[in-house]
Write an enzyme that holds these catalytic residues in place. Structure first.
Site, PDB file in Angstrom:
ATOM      1  N   PRO A   2       0.784  -1.278   0.108  1.00 59.59           N
ATOM      2  CA  PRO A   2       0.134  -0.153  -0.037  1.00 59.59           C
ATOM      3  C   PRO A   2       0.848   1.211   0.019  1.00 59.59           C
ATOM      4  CG  PRO A   2      -0.059  -1.032   2.200  1.00 59.59           C
ATOM      5  CD  PRO A   2       0.656  -1.872   1.429  1.00 59.59           C
ATOM      6  N   GLU A   3       0.815   1.835  -1.119  1.00 61.20           N
ATOM      7  CA  GLU A   3       1.378   3.403  -1.231  1.00 61.20           C
ATOM      8  C   GLU A   3       0.389   4.383  -1.447  1.00 61.20           C
ATOM      9  OE1 GLU A   3       4.907   3.228  -3.960  1.00 61.20           O
ATOM     10  OE2 GLU A   3       5.092   1.093  -3.564  1.00 61.20           O
ATOM     11  N   LYS A  54       0.813   7.825   3.557  1.00 64.48           N
ATOM     12  CA  LYS A  54       0.111   6.365   3.788  1.00 64.48           C
ATOM     13  C   LYS A  54      -0.470   6.242   4.723  1.00 64.48           C
ATOM     14  CE  LYS A  54       4.333   4.858   1.475  1.00 64.48           C
ATOM     15  NZ  LYS A  54       5.585   4.348   1.451  1.00 64.48           N
ATOM     16  N   ARG A 114       1.759  -9.165   8.899  1.00 65.50           N
ATOM     17  CA  ARG A 114       3.146  -8.811   9.260  1.00 65.50           C
ATOM     18  C   ARG A 114       3.199  -7.966  10.379  1.00 65.50           C
ATOM     19  NH1 ARG A 114       5.957  -9.949   3.360  1.00 65.50           N
ATOM     20  NH2 ARG A 114       3.827 -11.371   3.135  1.00 65.50           N
ATOM     21  N   ARG A 261      16.429  -2.470  -0.668  1.00 61.89           N
ATOM     22  CA  ARG A 261      15.220  -2.439  -1.380  1.00 61.89           C
ATOM     23  C   ARG A 261      15.493  -2.799  -3.139  1.00 61.89           C
ATOM     24  NH1 ARG A 261      13.881  -2.888   2.703  1.00 61.89           N
ATOM     25  NH2 ARG A 261      12.622  -2.069   4.216  1.00 61.89           N
TER      26      ARG A 261
END
Length: 271
Positions: A2-3, A54, A114, A261
């Site tokens: 989710p961005e 976000k 998570r 990343r």
DNA sequence: TGATATGTTATCTT
DNA sequence: CAAGATAACATATC
């Protein structure tokens, strides 16, 4: 993950379901990522549902005592909402972080596999402090190319891709959209900010806004297990470089790691 | 079985 | 001292 486009999509759908409703009971199930004080919420009306960076923010008002509180949901990697019209439609119990019941019998729950997400309850002052720490919203009217130029002035030595993902710099960009924006702008993700030309900054600014707007139209990208309240997004089908083998011009893509990343880019299209 | 995925933040390095 | 870089967190999935 989710961005900005995903969180915007979720926020809009959530707004349709819960705006104006009154919370009659709230429960938290995970002390570490949900504020225990949320359990005390009763008889507060939802007066606004909006997004910043976000984060999904729900403004609560106690009309009797003129008391204002703010629920802030951060989805992390796997946080998601589940809305049910009626009580018998049970919310998933697995990974449950918090749940809210409304006076009309509907319920909202927040789950997170998570546990990178969080649910916090803030006063107005504390909320402002957090929101002020974020950079500008890339889709706000005030976000002109000049704003981006000024921001870049302050981060000359930093890496362009890592900086695009920094919430203190610009709000809402994550690993997917930073890579996509750089591809569209034709900028190599390994570049330092000070090396960007004026026209490259313009291109990047334009790319960012076009990309994010289109992604919102398509209700975000569904990669891994992201889903909004009404199903999956479509933008994963429009991604040009993220987790792909070749770019739209059929050039072979290269994957590197920046700050732990993954970054996909095209050595031919991005200079 | 170990590598991989990532948003955020704490901590380390330059 | 600050800017920039990196490690750590969690856990399903391949």
């Amino acid at each position: 993950m989710p961005e900005l486009p995903e969180v915007e999509t979720i926020t809009r759908q959530l707004r349709k379901q819960v705006l104006g409703k009154k919370i009659v009971q709230a429960k938290t199930f995970d002390k570490r990522i949900a504020d225990h004080s949320i359990n005390k919420l009763v008889s507060l009306k939802i007066v606004k549902v909006w997004r910043r960076a976000k984060a999904v923010i729900i403004n609560l008002e106690d009309t009797l005592y003129d008391h204002k509180l703010f629920l802030v949901f951060r989805l992390g990697m796997t946080g998601h909402f589940h809305y049910a019209d009626k009580l018998e439609k049970q919310a998933p119990q697995e990974y449950l972080v918090a749940s809210f019941s409304f006076s009309d019998g509907s319920t909202l729950s927040f789950n997170d596999i998570r546990r990178f997400g969080s649910v916090r309850l803030y006063t107005e002052g504390k909320l402002k402090k957090i929101l002020d720490s974020f950079g500008p919203e890339p889709l706000s009217k005030g976000f002109m190319v000049g704003v981006l130029r000024v921001l870049f002035q302050k981060r000359k030595k930093a890496n362009i891709k890592v900086t695009l993902m920094d919430q203190k710099f610009i709000a809402g960009m994550g690993n997917i959209y930073a890579q996509e924006a750089l591809y569209i702008a034709g900028v190599d993700p390994r570049r330092k900010i000070e090396s960007l030309s004026s026209s490259e900054i313009s291109k990047l600014h334009h790319s960012l806004q076009r990309l994010l707007k289109l992604a919102i139209e398509k209700k975000g990208s569904s990669v891994d297990n992201y889903s909004h309240l009404e199903g999956s997004g479509d933008f994963q089908n429009y991604l040009l470089v993220y987790q792909r083998d070749v770019c739209p011009k059929k050039h072979k893509l290269v994957k590197i790691y920046q700050g732990g990343r993954g970054t996909f880019y095209c050595p031919k299209c991005q200079k």
